[in-house]
Design a protein around this motif. Structure first.
Motif, mmCIF file in Angstrom:
data_model
loop_
_atom_site.group_PDB
_atom_site.id
_atom_site.type_symbol
_atom_site.label_atom_id
_atom_site.label_comp_id
_atom_site.label_asym_id
_atom_site.label_seq_id
_atom_site.Cartn_x
_atom_site.Cartn_y
_atom_site.Cartn_z
ATOM 1 N N ILE A 100 0.837 -1.206 0.000
ATOM 2 C CA ILE A 100 0.000 0.000 0.000
ATOM 3 C C ILE A 100 0.866 1.248 0.000
ATOM 4 C CG2 ILE A 100 -1.647 1.341 1.370
ATOM 5 C CD1 ILE A 100 -2.895 -1.366 2.202
ATOM 6 N N ALA A 101 1.932 1.231 0.821
ATOM 7 C CA ALA A 101 2.835 2.393 0.881
ATOM 8 C C ALA A 101 3.515 2.613 -0.465
ATOM 9 C CB ALA A 101 3.861 2.177 1.983
ATOM 10 N N ILE A 102 3.961 1.530 -1.101
ATOM 11 C CA ILE A 102 4.623 1.647 -2.403
ATOM 12 C C ILE A 102 3.654 2.208 -3.440
ATOM 13 C CG2 ILE A 102 5.623 0.325 -4.303
ATOM 14 C CD1 ILE A 102 6.869 -1.528 -2.165
ATOM 15 N N LEU A 103 2.444 1.674 -3.439
ATOM 16 C CA LEU A 103 1.449 2.149 -4.399
ATOM 17 C C LEU A 103 1.084 3.606 -4.136
ATOM 18 C CD1 LEU A 103 -0.906 -0.942 -4.661
ATOM 19 C CD2 LEU A 103 0.673 -0.091 -6.400
ATOM 20 N N SER A 104 1.007 3.990 -2.880
ATOM 21 C CA SER A 104 0.697 5.381 -2.543
ATOM 22 C C SER A 104 1.801 6.308 -3.023
ATOM 23 C CB SER A 104 0.520 5.536 -1.028
ATOM 24 O OG SER A 104 -0.591 4.801 -0.593
ATOM 25 N N ASP A 105 3.069 5.885 -2.854
ATOM 26 C CA ASP A 105 4.206 6.688 -3.323
ATOM 27 C C ASP A 105 4.203 6.818 -4.831
ATOM 28 O OD1 ASP A 105 5.042 7.090 -0.750
ATOM 29 O OD2 ASP A 105 6.576 5.516 -0.786
ATOM 30 N N GLU A 106 3.815 5.762 -5.551
ATOM 31 C CA GLU A 106 3.809 5.797 -7.006
ATOM 32 C C GLU A 106 2.745 6.740 -7.538
ATOM 33 O OE1 GLU A 106 3.439 1.846 -8.535
ATOM 34 O OE2 GLU A 106 5.436 1.254 -7.868
ATOM 35 N N LYS A 107 1.625 6.858 -6.843
ATOM 36 C CA LYS A 107 0.544 7.736 -7.304
ATOM 37 C C LYS A 107 0.900 9.206 -7.123
ATOM 38 C CE LYS A 107 -3.252 4.521 -6.770
ATOM 39 N NZ LYS A 107 -4.525 4.254 -6.144
ATOM 40 N N GLN A 108 1.781 9.489 -6.202
ATOM 41 C CA GLN A 108 2.116 10.893 -5.931
ATOM 42 C C GLN A 108 3.178 11.395 -6.817
ATOM 43 O OE1 GLN A 108 3.068 11.077 -1.776
ATOM 44 N NE2 GLN A 108 0.995 10.608 -1.162
#
Length: 99
Positions: free
Chosen positions: A91-99
């Motif tokens: 989830i953290a990785i995906l959140s970082d990729e969206k930003q």
């Protein structure tokens, strides 16, 4: 037979041959199109089966990972904690990729 009549007869013969060849190619094209359509349907069915198999495998793997036996409660808790950490990392990785 005059040269013009001979030329016309040759032309008619060539046109008949051309029409016959066209009909043969048209039939072959229809047959090949049918084969392509069948193969496309087969591929779609196989992809669906593969996806279902992968889902079944993942479900089985998850069930095996969280399987709790009497003597393995602590191990099961650790596995669940690791799974939760892994999910949180994703989830953290995906959140970082969206930003």
């Amino acid at each position: 037979m005059t040269p013009n009549e001979k030329t016309i007869a040759t032309f008619e013969t060539r046109m008949r041959q051309l029409i016959l060849r066209f009909q043969e190619l048209k039939k072959e094209n229809e047959e090949l199109s049918a084969v392509i359509e069948k193969n496309s349907q087969d591929i779609k069915q196989l992809q669906e089966r593969l996806e279902q198999g992968q889902n079944d495998y993942n479900s089985l793997k998850m069930a095996k990972m969280i399987e709790i036996t009497d003597g393995d409660l602590d191990g099961a808790k650790e596995r669940l904690s690791k799974l939760i950490r892994d999910v949180n990392k994703c989830i953290a990785i995906l959140s970082d990729e969206k930003q």
